[in-house]
Design a protein around this motif. Structure first.
Motif, PDB file in Angstrom:
ATOM      1  N   ARG A  30      92.494  87.146  77.577  1.00 23.55           N
ATOM      2  CA  ARG A  30      92.602  85.826  76.948  1.00 23.55           C
ATOM      3  C   ARG A  30      93.354  85.903  75.633  1.00 23.55           C
ATOM      4  N   TRP A  31      93.281  87.054  74.965  1.00 30.76           N
ATOM      5  CA  TRP A  31      93.987  87.197  73.687  1.00 30.76           C
ATOM      6  C   TRP A  31      95.498  87.262  73.887  1.00 30.76           C
ATOM      7  N   PHE A  32      95.946  87.789  75.016  1.00 32.05           N
ATOM      8  CA  PHE A  32      97.377  87.793  75.312  1.00 32.05           C
ATOM      9  C   PHE A  32      97.859  86.365  75.593  1.00 32.05           C
ATOM     10  N   VAL A  33      97.012  85.572  76.236  1.00 26.60           N
ATOM     11  CA  VAL A  33      97.326  84.161  76.469  1.00 26.60           C
ATOM     12  C   VAL A  33      97.434  83.438  75.130  1.00 26.60           C
ATOM     13  N   SER A  38     100.645  80.969  70.843  1.00 31.65           N
ATOM     14  CA  SER A  38     100.934  80.878  69.413  1.00 31.65           C
ATOM     15  C   SER A  38     102.391  81.205  69.135  1.00 31.65           C
ATOM     16  N   LYS A  39     102.909  82.197  69.819  1.00 24.35           N
ATOM     17  CA  LYS A  39     104.315  82.571  69.633  1.00 24.35           C
ATOM     18  C   LYS A  39     105.224  81.423  70.057  1.00 24.35           C
ATOM     19  N   GLY A  42     104.796  78.625  67.446  1.00 28.81           N
ATOM     20  CA  GLY A  42     105.183  78.946  66.077  1.00 28.81           C
ATOM     21  C   GLY A  42     104.047  78.806  65.082  1.00 28.81           C
ATOM     22  N   LYS A  43     102.837  78.594  65.605  1.00 30.99           N
ATOM     23  CA  LYS A  43     101.654  78.484  64.752  1.00 30.99           C
ATOM     24  C   LYS A  43     100.440  78.907  65.591  1.00 30.99           C
ATOM     25  N   PRO A  44      99.330  79.252  64.944  1.00 31.22           N
ATOM     26  CA  PRO A  44      98.151  79.658  65.718  1.00 31.22           C
ATOM     27  C   PRO A  44      97.598  78.498  66.550  1.00 31.22           C
TER      28      PRO A  44
END
Length: 103
Positions: A30-33, A38-39, A42-44
């Protein structure tokens, strides 16, 4: 479910371990998702898929720790994230309905 399916490099794999491995894969993945979303933004951001992966990963890990391993520490460490994920999915659904009603 505790039958040995495979032993490789000293690791014994059972059906319950496959359930646990799948839960760990979802919970960590889930963190890769989140990183990709976010990438792209351009923001979290926390995409809805993050919460679905959290909930499903928690359910699978809970099943593993309750039925496969009988480990209360594992149960406790996965119970709280499940409630957080489900609550966030509820809020997301509620917000989408509100936005749809506004037109």
């Amino acid at each position: 479910m505790n039958d040995v399916l495979l032993v490789m490099f000293g690791i014994t794999v059972t059906p319950w371990k496959l359930v646990g491995y799948t839960g760990v894969f979802l919970f960590a993945g889930r963190w890769f998702v989140q990183l990709a979303a976010s990438k792209a933004s351009g923001k979290p951001v926390m995409p809805t898929l993050f919460w679905y992966m959290s909930a499903l990963g928690s359910v699978l890990l809970l099943a593993y720790f309750v039925f496969g391993k009988n480990d209360s520490v594992g149960v406790m460490s996965n119970l709280f994230p499940l409630f957080v994920a489900l609550y966030n999915l509820y809020l997301d659904s509620k917000n989408k309905k509100r936005l749809a009603a506004l037109g």
